[in-house]
Design a protein around this motif. Structure first.
Motif, PDB file in Angstrom:
ATOM      1  N   GLU A   1      12.492   2.550  -0.910  1.00  0.00           N
ATOM      2  CA  GLU A   1      13.722   3.075  -1.549  1.00  0.00           C
ATOM      3  C   GLU A   1      14.867   2.067  -1.722  1.00  0.00           C
ATOM      4  O   GLU A   1      15.510   2.222  -2.626  1.00  0.00           O
ATOM      5  CB  GLU A   1      14.228   4.278  -1.103  1.00  0.00           C
ATOM      6  N   LEU A   2      14.965   0.993  -0.790  1.00  0.00           N
ATOM      7  CA  LEU A   2      16.120   0.288  -0.544  1.00  0.00           C
ATOM      8  C   LEU A   2      15.561  -1.363  -1.008  1.00  0.00           C
ATOM      9  O   LEU A   2      16.185  -2.202  -0.702  1.00  0.00           O
ATOM     10  CB  LEU A   2      16.525   0.196   0.909  1.00  0.00           C
ATOM     11  N   GLY A   3      14.418  -1.212  -1.772  1.00  0.00           N
ATOM     12  CA  GLY A   3      13.922  -2.651  -2.104  1.00  0.00           C
ATOM     13  C   GLY A   3      13.227  -3.671  -1.043  1.00  0.00           C
ATOM     14  O   GLY A   3      13.581  -4.583  -1.426  1.00  0.00           O
ATOM     15  N   ILE A   4      12.967  -2.917  -0.174  1.00  0.00           N
ATOM     16  CA  ILE A   4      12.591  -3.990   1.064  1.00  0.00           C
ATOM     17  C   ILE A   4      11.096  -3.705   1.098  1.00  0.00           C
ATOM     18  O   ILE A   4      10.597  -2.656   1.313  1.00  0.00           O
ATOM     19  CB  ILE A   4      13.260  -3.661   2.077  1.00  0.00           C
ATOM     20  N   LYS A   5      10.210  -4.933   1.340  1.00  0.00           N
ATOM     21  CA  LYS A   5       8.833  -4.833   1.656  1.00  0.00           C
ATOM     22  C   LYS A   5       8.212  -5.344   2.965  1.00  0.00           C
ATOM     23  O   LYS A   5       8.899  -6.556   3.334  1.00  0.00           O
ATOM     24  CB  LYS A   5       8.163  -5.421   0.624  1.00  0.00           C
ATOM     25  N   VAL A   6       7.168  -4.770   3.540  1.00  0.00           N
ATOM     26  CA  VAL A   6       6.816  -5.109   4.587  1.00  0.00           C
ATOM     27  C   VAL A   6       5.276  -5.351   4.526  1.00  0.00           C
ATOM     28  O   VAL A   6       4.574  -4.447   4.196  1.00  0.00           O
ATOM     29  CB  VAL A   6       7.115  -4.311   5.737  1.00  0.00           C
ATOM     30  N   VAL A   7       4.942  -6.655   4.930  1.00  0.00           N
ATOM     31  CA  VAL A   7       3.497  -6.749   5.142  1.00  0.00           C
ATOM     32  C   VAL A   7       2.847  -7.533   6.263  1.00  0.00           C
ATOM     33  O   VAL A   7       3.536  -8.539   6.741  1.00  0.00           O
ATOM     34  CB  VAL A   7       2.921  -7.597   3.841  1.00  0.00           C
TER      35      VAL A   7
ATOM     36  N   ASP B   1     -18.853  -9.858  24.525  1.00  0.00           N
ATOM     37  CA  ASP B   1     -17.312 -10.382  25.019  1.00  0.00           C
ATOM     38  C   ASP B   1     -16.692  -9.827  23.783  1.00  0.00           C
ATOM     39  O   ASP B   1     -16.929  -9.374  22.789  1.00  0.00           O
ATOM     40  CB  ASP B   1     -17.491 -11.960  24.950  1.00  0.00           C
ATOM     41  N   SER B   2     -15.171 -10.455  23.894  1.00  0.00           N
ATOM     42  CA  SER B   2     -14.057  -9.776  22.932  1.00  0.00           C
ATOM     43  C   SER B   2     -13.232 -10.939  22.727  1.00  0.00           C
ATOM     44  O   SER B   2     -13.143 -11.924  23.507  1.00  0.00           O
ATOM     45  CB  SER B   2     -13.230  -8.775  23.474  1.00  0.00           C
ATOM     46  N   ILE B   3     -12.538 -11.033  21.555  1.00  0.00           N
ATOM     47  CA  ILE B   3     -11.632 -12.116  21.325  1.00  0.00           C
ATOM     48  C   ILE B   3     -10.353 -11.697  20.483  1.00  0.00           C
ATOM     49  O   ILE B   3     -10.416 -10.483  20.080  1.00  0.00           O
ATOM     50  CB  ILE B   3     -12.314 -13.162  20.203  1.00  0.00           C
ATOM     51  N   GLY B   4      -9.267 -12.372  20.729  1.00  0.00           N
ATOM     52  CA  GLY B   4      -7.994 -11.917  20.355  1.00  0.00           C
ATOM     53  C   GLY B   4      -7.472 -12.797  19.239  1.00  0.00           C
ATOM     54  O   GLY B   4      -8.171 -13.584  18.574  1.00  0.00           O
ATOM     55  N   GLY B   5      -6.265 -12.984  18.912  1.00  0.00           N
ATOM     56  CA  GLY B   5      -5.672 -13.366  17.699  1.00  0.00           C
ATOM     57  C   GLY B   5      -4.268 -13.562  17.612  1.00  0.00           C
ATOM     58  O   GLY B   5      -3.549 -13.157  18.553  1.00  0.00           O
ATOM     59  N   ILE B   6      -3.787 -13.638  16.316  1.00  0.00           N
ATOM     60  CA  ILE B   6      -2.312 -13.834  16.023  1.00  0.00           C
ATOM     61  C   ILE B   6      -2.067 -13.094  14.759  1.00  0.00           C
ATOM     62  O   ILE B   6      -2.740 -13.280  13.904  1.00  0.00           O
ATOM     63  CB  ILE B   6      -1.886 -15.522  15.965  1.00  0.00           C
ATOM     64  N   VAL B   7      -1.120 -12.210  14.704  1.00  0.00           N
ATOM     65  CA  VAL B   7      -0.930 -11.496  13.378  1.00  0.00           C
ATOM     66  C   VAL B   7       0.812 -11.789  13.110  1.00  0.00           C
ATOM     67  O   VAL B   7       1.520 -12.133  13.855  1.00  0.00           O
ATOM     68  CB  VAL B   7      -1.096  -9.909  13.525  1.00  0.00           C
ATOM     69  N   GLU B   8       0.808 -11.787  11.704  1.00  0.00           N
ATOM     70  CA  GLU B   8       2.169 -12.144  11.277  1.00  0.00           C
ATOM     71  C   GLU B   8       2.683 -10.885  10.377  1.00  0.00           C
ATOM     72  O   GLU B   8       1.871 -10.476   9.408  1.00  0.00           O
ATOM     73  CB  GLU B   8       2.055 -13.456  10.519  1.00  0.00           C
ATOM     74  N   VAL B   9       3.719 -10.559  10.489  1.00  0.00           N
ATOM     75  CA  VAL B   9       4.614  -9.633   9.690  1.00  0.00           C
ATOM     76  C   VAL B   9       5.585 -10.367   8.852  1.00  0.00           C
ATOM     77  O   VAL B   9       6.490 -11.177   9.448  1.00  0.00           O
ATOM     78  CB  VAL B   9       5.224  -8.572  10.621  1.00  0.00           C
ATOM     79  N   VAL B  10       5.658 -10.025   7.495  1.00  0.00           N
ATOM     80  CA  VAL B  10       6.641 -10.815   6.864  1.00  0.00           C
ATOM     81  C   VAL B  10       7.675  -9.540   6.183  1.00  0.00           C
ATOM     82  O   VAL B  10       6.846  -8.524   5.585  1.00  0.00           O
ATOM     83  CB  VAL B  10       5.949 -11.661   5.541  1.00  0.00           C
ATOM     84  N   VAL B  11       8.869  -9.700   6.093  1.00  0.00           N
ATOM     85  CA  VAL B  11       9.843  -8.686   5.539  1.00  0.00           C
ATOM     86  C   VAL B  11      10.449  -9.270   4.299  1.00  0.00           C
ATOM     87  O   VAL B  11      11.354 -10.271   4.761  1.00  0.00           O
ATOM     88  CB  VAL B  11      10.632  -8.159   6.690  1.00  0.00           C
ATOM     89  N   GLU B  12      10.494  -8.783   3.423  1.00  0.00           N
ATOM     90  CA  GLU B  12      11.235  -9.435   2.123  1.00  0.00           C
ATOM     91  C   GLU B  12      12.102  -8.387   1.670  1.00  0.00           C
ATOM     92  O   GLU B  12      11.933  -7.069   1.649  1.00  0.00           O
ATOM     93  CB  GLU B  12      10.295  -9.928   1.135  1.00  0.00           C
ATOM     94  N   GLY B  13      13.452  -8.883   1.179  1.00  0.00           N
ATOM     95  CA  GLY B  13      14.401  -7.985   0.429  1.00  0.00           C
ATOM     96  C   GLY B  13      15.426  -7.435   1.480  1.00  0.00           C
ATOM     97  O   GLY B  13      16.258  -6.827   1.196  1.00  0.00           O
ATOM     98  N   MET B  14      15.608  -8.145   2.602  1.00  0.00           N
ATOM     99  CA  MET B  14      16.607  -7.810   3.710  1.00  0.00           C
ATOM    100  C   MET B  14      17.891  -8.203   3.128  1.00  0.00           C
ATOM    101  O   MET B  14      18.108  -9.344   2.735  1.00  0.00           O
ATOM    102  CB  MET B  14      16.446  -8.323   4.893  1.00  0.00           C
ATOM    103  N   PRO B  15      19.024  -7.289   3.356  1.00  0.00           N
ATOM    104  CA  PRO B  15      20.445  -7.744   2.891  1.00  0.00           C
ATOM    105  C   PRO B  15      20.708  -8.632   4.374  1.00  0.00           C
ATOM    106  O   PRO B  15      20.224  -8.589   5.277  1.00  0.00           O
ATOM    107  CB  PRO B  15      21.161  -6.378   2.781  1.00  0.00           C
ATOM    108  N   ALA B  16      21.804  -9.649   4.183  1.00  0.00           N
ATOM    109  CA  ALA B  16      22.274 -10.271   5.293  1.00  0.00           C
ATOM    110  C   ALA B  16      23.022  -9.489   6.131  1.00  0.00           C
ATOM    111  O   ALA B  16      23.576  -8.511   5.632  1.00  0.00           O
ATOM    112  CB  ALA B  16      23.189 -11.651   4.634  1.00  0.00           C
ATOM    113  N   GLY B  17      23.049  -9.910   7.565  1.00  0.00           N
ATOM    114  CA  GLY B  17      23.988  -9.239   8.286  1.00  0.00           C
ATOM    115  C   GLY B  17      23.556  -8.059   8.978  1.00  0.00           C
ATOM    116  O   GLY B  17      24.170  -7.322   9.887  1.00  0.00           O
ATOM    117  N   VAL B  18      22.196  -7.831   8.972  1.00  0.00           N
ATOM    118  CA  VAL B  18      21.748  -6.542   9.851  1.00  0.00           C
ATOM    119  C   VAL B  18      21.399  -6.887  11.110  1.00  0.00           C
ATOM    120  O   VAL B  18      20.743  -7.898  11.392  1.00  0.00           O
ATOM    121  CB  VAL B  18      20.656  -6.022   8.815  1.00  0.00           C
TER     122      VAL B  18
END
Length: 390
Positions: A154-160, A214-231
């Motif tokens: 609703e605020l124009g912010i996207k998270v992936v 066995d099992s294996i792990g890894g690295i995930v990344e989260v990107v946030v776009e549309g954030m106002p400055a100063g939060v």
């Protein structure tokens, strides 16, 4: 805003109660179920994903598709509960019944919460620990994150969220045009990775680990776009946005590290190759030439995309079990097996996306906080305009 979750892995249901969601927020079951389905996908998942088909019930706080401002209550039923009604029943049982359904666990598994949770709460049966410490709890955290993502949308912010690395195989091609393309490509990948060539190698590595018990792990990344400055805040340590995001990331089961932007690489570079130069234009206002610090400075958002990564260790439940000690006999043994995945990194990227979305939404509601989503929208737009003209 705040929330609590309740429920056990093989109990009747998982529940979340969310407080502080602004009134007027459009929210439907379909919004939440879409993310619950995403969490259940991914190459390397175990049999539990075939048993459960997670669907949410909204049982409070929403009327006719909009939040009321009162606490929102979410329920996800466990389909597997029918096989565990005696073992995980709520009501007291007799000694004879206890012997019949006992299946008491006295053998802690390395890497799990079993032993320490038993010591902390005095449980001789460690099923009391593993039922709650199970990553099954992240189901309702994803449901909560879906509500947070509705606020952000609703605020124009996207998270992936997406996968950067599994079992030492790292995505080399991450040059996506925008966050929408990143989402589109990773949604089609069985390991939620943007690099198609790396995706194939990751799947091979997962299959090899499974064959080897066995099992294996890894690295995930989260990107946030549309954030106002100063939060966020530079004033108080507990209001720094990067601190909250880091805490959220390592709160996920099996996560052991977190970084922003270039992260730990900053330790090996001079300051001139770490900090982001400040530019200004009439159209954009202030912006950065680079985004090495991942959209965060001084505990606050810069307005650039927020980039945060988490490290997930390999799942500790192995079909090639490790040694442990029985807490009753103190005799050594090789750890028993509960149902497990050989790799849950793809699913963990959805969980990471959810917990980061929650912290972002929470920080925004706190800073621009009013009880109505339409008024928060107005305040955000005023802040964006103010930042451009400052």
């Amino acid at each position: 805003m705040r929330y609590l979750t309740a429920g056990e892995s093989h109990g009747p249901q998982l529940t979340a109660i969310i407080e502080g969601v602004p009134a007027g927020l459009p929210i439907t079951r379909e919004d939440i179920n879409a993310d619950l389905a995403r969490r259940q996908k991914g190459h390397g998942r175990g049999r539990r994903m075939q048993i459960e088909k997670d669907l949410v019930q909204i049982v409070g706080g929403v009327r006719h598709g909009k939040a009321l401002g009162s606490p929102i209550s979410l329920v996800v039923e466990n389909d597997d509960w029918k096989h565990w009604t005696k073992i995980m029943g709520i009501d007291p049982i007799t000694e004879e019944e206890e012997q019949e359904v006992k299946r008491q666990i006295s053998r802690p598994r390395p890497g799990h919460a079993d032993l320490l949770g038993a010591i902390k709460y005095g449980h001789r049966d460690m099923r009391n620990v593993l039922e709650r410490s199970s990553a099954r709890e992240t189901t309702v955290r994803v449901a909560v994150g879906a509500v947070a993502k509705r606020i952000l949308a609703e605020l124009g912010i996207k998270v992936v969220g997406h996968v950067l690395e599994i079992g030492g195989i790292r995505a080399e091609n991450t040059d996506y045009k925008n966050i929408d393309e990143l989402l589109e490509v990773t949604e089609e990948s069985p390991v939620r990775c943007y690099d198609k060539e790396a995706s194939l190698k990751m799947m091979e590595a997962i299959d090899t680990a499974k064959q080897n018990g066995d099992s294996i792990g890894g690295i995930v990344e989260v990107v946030v776009e549309g954030m106002p400055a100063g939060v966020g805040s530079y004033v108080h340590y507990d209001r720094k946005l990067d601190s909250k995001l880091a805490g959220a990331m390592v709160s996920i089961n099996a996560f052991k590290g977190v970084e922003f932007g270039i992260g730990f690489e900053a330790a090996r570079k001079p300051g001139s190759e770490v900090h982001d130069e400040i530019l200004w234009s009439k159209e954009e206002g202030y912006y950065r030439r680079t985004n090495r610090l991942g959209g965060l400075e001084g505990g606050m958002s810069t307005g650039m995309p927020i980039v945060v990564r988490g490290v997930m260790k390999p799942i500790p439940t192995l079909y090639k079990p490790l040694q442990s000690v029985d807490i009753e006999t103190k005799e050594p043994f090789t750890a028993t097996i509960e149902r497990s995945d050989s790799c849950a990194v793809p699913a963990a990227s959805v969980v990471a996306e959810s917990v980061i979305a929650w912290e972002i939404a929470n920080a925004i509601v706190e800073q621009f906080g009013l009880d109505r989503i339409d008024l928060i929208k107005e305040n955000i737009e005023k802040m964006r305009e103010y930042s451009r003209e400052f």
